[in-house]
Design a protein around this motif. Structure first.
Motif, short mmCIF file in Angstrom:
data_model
loop_
_atom_site.label_atom_id
_atom_site.label_comp_id
_atom_site.label_asym_id
_atom_site.label_seq_id
_atom_site.Cartn_x
_atom_site.Cartn_y
_atom_site.Cartn_z
N THR A 75 0.83 -1.20 0.00
CA THR A 75 0.00 0.00 0.00
C THR A 75 0.86 1.25 0.00
N LEU A 76 1.97 1.23 0.74
CA LEU A 76 2.89 2.37 0.70
C LEU A 76 3.48 2.55 -0.69
N LEU A 77 3.86 1.46 -1.34
CA LEU A 77 4.39 1.54 -2.70
C LEU A 77 3.33 2.08 -3.66
N ALA A 78 2.10 1.60 -3.55
CA ALA A 78 1.02 2.06 -4.42
C ALA A 78 0.73 3.54 -4.21
N SER A 79 0.84 4.03 -2.97
CA SER A 79 0.58 5.45 -2.72
C SER A 79 1.66 6.32 -3.34
N VAL A 80 2.91 5.87 -3.29
CA VAL A 80 3.99 6.62 -3.94
C VAL A 80 3.81 6.60 -5.46
N LEU A 81 3.45 5.46 -6.01
CA LEU A 81 3.21 5.36 -7.45
C LEU A 81 2.03 6.22 -7.89
N LEU A 82 0.99 6.27 -7.06
CA LEU A 82 -0.17 7.10 -7.40
C LEU A 82 0.20 8.58 -7.41
#
Length: 151
Positions: free
Chosen positions: A85-92
């Motif tokens: 989820t942390l990775l997805a938030s940075v990617l978003l």
């Protein structure tokens, strides 16, 4: 079922949003970056809670209860979900910035294609991030319930 829920459903939502014409929504990029940032902060808080729960689980490892194996499995899975989820938030946040840049300079066909691709990625990641956030909250709720039952 999880692959369909977490990967196919967000892709369908992103295609539907492109078809409906979401690029006309005002301040979409600002909203997506804010959502990604708030989710990132929430996941860091969840990670600190998980660290506290895992240290409790490690400290109580000598007293093997009936819930010890389940707790350790939930802690491992929650750690993986929070990291994703942390990775997805940075990617978003990154995809939203790219979408904003391409949206301002959309003149040619290639730039319009990049703009639509960036919008697809933004909506896909936002939907995926929402589902991942719900999964993390569910796992943390189960962990905290087991913690309270043990005490």
């Amino acid at each position: 079922a999880d692959f369909i829920l977490f990967f196919a459903l967000p892709a369908a939502a992103a295609f539907l949003a492109l078809f409906v014409g979401t690029e006309q929504v005002r301040d979409l990029n600002t909203s997506l970056v804010l959502f990604a940032g708030l989710t990132g902060v929430a996941m860091v808080s969840a990670l600190s809670l998980l660290l506290h729960l895992s240290s409790d689980a490690h400290a109580n490892a000598c007293a093997q209860s009936s819930h010890s194996a389940t707790r350790l499995k939930l802690i491992r899975e929650s750690h993986a979900n929070i990291s994703y989820t942390l990775l997805a938030s940075v990617l978003l946040a990154t995809a939203s910035i790219f979408h904003a840049v391409f949206g301002r300079h959309a003149g040619g066909d290639a730039t319009a294609l990049l703009k639509h691709s960036a919008l697809f990625v933004c909506i896909y990641l936002a939907a995926n991030l929402s589902l991942s956030l719900l999964m993390v909250l569910k796992r943390l709720t189960v962990l905290l319930t087991k913690q309270l039952e043990a005490e």
